[in-house]
Design a protein around this motif. Structure first.
Motif, PDB file in Angstrom:
ATOM      1  N   MET A 105     -63.915  55.548 -28.390  1.00 39.16           N
ATOM      2  CA  MET A 105     -63.279  54.813 -29.440  1.00 39.16           C
ATOM      3  C   MET A 105     -61.803  55.189 -29.437  1.00 39.16           C
ATOM      4  O   MET A 105     -61.458  56.326 -29.183  1.00 39.16           O
ATOM      5  CB  MET A 105     -63.904  55.141 -30.786  1.00 39.16           C
ATOM      6  CG  MET A 105     -65.382  54.855 -30.834  1.00 39.16           C
ATOM      7  SD  MET A 105     -65.981  54.697 -32.513  1.00 39.16           S
ATOM      8  CE  MET A 105     -65.575  53.013 -32.784  1.00 39.16           C
ATOM      9  N   ARG A 106     -60.997  54.232 -29.750  1.00 41.25           N
ATOM     10  CA  ARG A 106     -59.559  54.465 -29.751  1.00 41.25           C
ATOM     11  C   ARG A 106     -58.918  53.904 -31.004  1.00 41.25           C
ATOM     12  O   ARG A 106     -59.363  52.902 -31.533  1.00 41.25           O
ATOM     13  CB  ARG A 106     -58.912  53.799 -28.549  1.00 41.25           C
ATOM     14  CG  ARG A 106     -59.324  54.403 -27.252  1.00 41.25           C
ATOM     15  CD  ARG A 106     -58.625  53.724 -26.125  1.00 41.25           C
ATOM     16  NE  ARG A 106     -59.059  54.340 -24.887  1.00 41.25           N
ATOM     17  CZ  ARG A 106     -58.446  54.207 -23.757  1.00 41.25           C
ATOM     18  NH1 ARG A 106     -57.379  53.460 -23.675  1.00 41.25           N
ATOM     19  NH2 ARG A 106     -58.889  54.813 -22.681  1.00 41.25           N
TER      20      ARG A 106
ATOM     21  N   GLU B 227     -58.695  59.297 -30.951  1.00 39.83           N
ATOM     22  CA  GLU B 227     -59.360  58.804 -29.747  1.00 39.83           C
ATOM     23  C   GLU B 227     -60.399  59.835 -29.340  1.00 39.83           C
ATOM     24  O   GLU B 227     -60.112  61.028 -29.270  1.00 39.83           O
ATOM     25  CB  GLU B 227     -58.330  58.633 -28.634  1.00 39.83           C
ATOM     26  CG  GLU B 227     -58.904  58.090 -27.354  1.00 39.83           C
ATOM     27  CD  GLU B 227     -57.827  57.865 -26.311  1.00 39.83           C
ATOM     28  OE1 GLU B 227     -58.163  58.001 -25.126  1.00 39.83           O
ATOM     29  OE2 GLU B 227     -56.682  57.574 -26.680  1.00 39.83           O
ATOM     30  N   TRP B 228     -61.627  59.356 -29.071  1.00 40.81           N
ATOM     31  CA  TRP B 228     -62.654  60.275 -28.587  1.00 40.81           C
ATOM     32  C   TRP B 228     -63.695  59.536 -27.784  1.00 40.81           C
ATOM     33  O   TRP B 228     -63.882  58.335 -27.917  1.00 40.81           O
ATOM     34  CB  TRP B 228     -63.266  61.077 -29.708  1.00 40.81           C
ATOM     35  CG  TRP B 228     -64.166  60.345 -30.684  1.00 40.81           C
ATOM     36  CD1 TRP B 228     -64.492  59.023 -30.706  1.00 40.81           C
ATOM     37  CD2 TRP B 228     -64.837  60.923 -31.785  1.00 40.81           C
ATOM     38  NE1 TRP B 228     -65.320  58.752 -31.756  1.00 40.81           N
ATOM     39  CE2 TRP B 228     -65.547  59.902 -32.434  1.00 40.81           C
ATOM     40  CE3 TRP B 228     -64.923  62.206 -32.284  1.00 40.81           C
ATOM     41  CZ2 TRP B 228     -66.328  60.136 -33.554  1.00 40.81           C
ATOM     42  CZ3 TRP B 228     -65.700  62.428 -33.403  1.00 40.81           C
ATOM     43  CH2 TRP B 228     -66.389  61.405 -34.025  1.00 40.81           C
ATOM     44  N   GLU B 229     -64.349  60.282 -26.949  1.00 39.02           N
ATOM     45  CA  GLU B 229     -65.435  59.743 -26.127  1.00 39.02           C
ATOM     46  C   GLU B 229     -66.566  60.762 -26.149  1.00 39.02           C
ATOM     47  O   GLU B 229     -66.357  61.935 -25.869  1.00 39.02           O
ATOM     48  CB  GLU B 229     -64.965  59.528 -24.695  1.00 39.02           C
ATOM     49  CG  GLU B 229     -65.995  58.873 -23.818  1.00 39.02           C
ATOM     50  CD  GLU B 229     -65.460  58.569 -22.437  1.00 39.02           C
ATOM     51  OE1 GLU B 229     -66.254  58.639 -21.490  1.00 39.02           O
ATOM     52  OE2 GLU B 229     -64.266  58.277 -22.315  1.00 39.02           O
ATOM     53  N   ILE B 230     -67.736  60.299 -26.521  1.00 35.00           N
ATOM     54  CA  ILE B 230     -68.909  61.158 -26.588  1.00 35.00           C
ATOM     55  C   ILE B 230     -69.999  60.492 -25.759  1.00 35.00           C
ATOM     56  O   ILE B 230     -70.287  59.312 -25.943  1.00 35.00           O
ATOM     57  CB  ILE B 230     -69.386  61.351 -28.040  1.00 35.00           C
ATOM     58  CG1 ILE B 230     -68.268  61.974 -28.878  1.00 35.00           C
ATOM     59  CG2 ILE B 230     -70.634  62.220 -28.085  1.00 35.00           C
ATOM     60  CD1 ILE B 230     -68.565  62.014 -30.355  1.00 35.00           C
ATOM     61  N   ALA B 231     -70.590  61.250 -24.867  1.00 41.38           N
ATOM     62  CA  ALA B 231     -71.651  60.726 -24.009  1.00 41.38           C
ATOM     63  C   ALA B 231     -72.866  60.350 -24.856  1.00 41.38           C
ATOM     64  O   ALA B 231     -73.135  60.987 -25.885  1.00 41.38           O
ATOM     65  CB  ALA B 231     -72.049  61.766 -22.968  1.00 41.38           C
TER      66      ALA B 231
ATOM     67  N   ARG C 264     -65.651  56.490 -38.193  1.00 43.77           N
ATOM     68  CA  ARG C 264     -66.329  56.148 -36.941  1.00 43.77           C
ATOM     69  C   ARG C 264     -67.579  55.313 -37.208  1.00 43.77           C
ATOM     70  O   ARG C 264     -67.844  54.343 -36.517  1.00 43.77           O
ATOM     71  CB  ARG C 264     -66.713  57.400 -36.168  1.00 43.77           C
ATOM     72  CG  ARG C 264     -67.349  57.051 -34.832  1.00 43.77           C
ATOM     73  CD  ARG C 264     -67.869  58.275 -34.131  1.00 43.77           C
ATOM     74  NE  ARG C 264     -68.444  57.901 -32.862  1.00 43.77           N
ATOM     75  CZ  ARG C 264     -69.665  57.461 -32.684  1.00 43.77           C
ATOM     76  NH1 ARG C 264     -70.461  57.288 -33.706  1.00 43.77           N
ATOM     77  NH2 ARG C 264     -70.117  57.157 -31.492  1.00 43.77           N
TER      78      ARG C 264
ATOM     79  N   ARG D 107     -68.308  51.141 -35.788  1.00 39.02           N
ATOM     80  CA  ARG D 107     -69.354  50.726 -34.850  1.00 39.02           C
ATOM     81  C   ARG D 107     -70.460  50.004 -35.580  1.00 39.02           C
ATOM     82  O   ARG D 107     -70.798  50.340 -36.703  1.00 39.02           O
ATOM     83  CB  ARG D 107     -69.961  51.945 -34.169  1.00 39.02           C
ATOM     84  CG  ARG D 107     -68.987  52.676 -33.295  1.00 39.02           C
ATOM     85  CD  ARG D 107     -69.729  53.649 -32.451  1.00 39.02           C
ATOM     86  NE  ARG D 107     -70.394  52.916 -31.397  1.00 39.02           N
ATOM     87  CZ  ARG D 107     -70.689  53.456 -30.233  1.00 39.02           C
ATOM     88  NH1 ARG D 107     -70.406  54.697 -29.993  1.00 39.02           N
ATOM     89  NH2 ARG D 107     -71.292  52.753 -29.301  1.00 39.02           N
TER      90      ARG D 107
END
Length: 63
Positions: free
Chosen positions: A1-2, A18-22, A44, A48
């Motif tokens: 997400m940005r 900004e983050w990215e989680i598997a 967040r 979504r």
């Protein structure tokens, strides 16, 4: 997400997050009281669409 952000009136509490989680990752969000941890999670969640996902081992997996 940005580009996540949140303001309360004129006060910006989160900006350009900004983050990215598997998928199925287990994470810890740590910080001092009042640093925006809960606000970040709420922002967040609203960004979504709701989804459902099951994570973990299958019942037949060996330990």
């Amino acid at each position: 997400m940005r580009g996540l952000g949140r303001s309360f009136g004129a006060r910006t509490v989160l900006r350009d997050i900004e983050w990215e989680i598997a998928p199925c990752a287990v994470i810890a969000l740590v910080g001092p009281s009042g640093s925006g941890k809960s606000t970040l999670l709420r922002v967040r969640q609203k960004a979504r669409k709701p989804f459902s996902r099951r994570c973990g081992r299958s019942r037949s997996a060996r330990r």
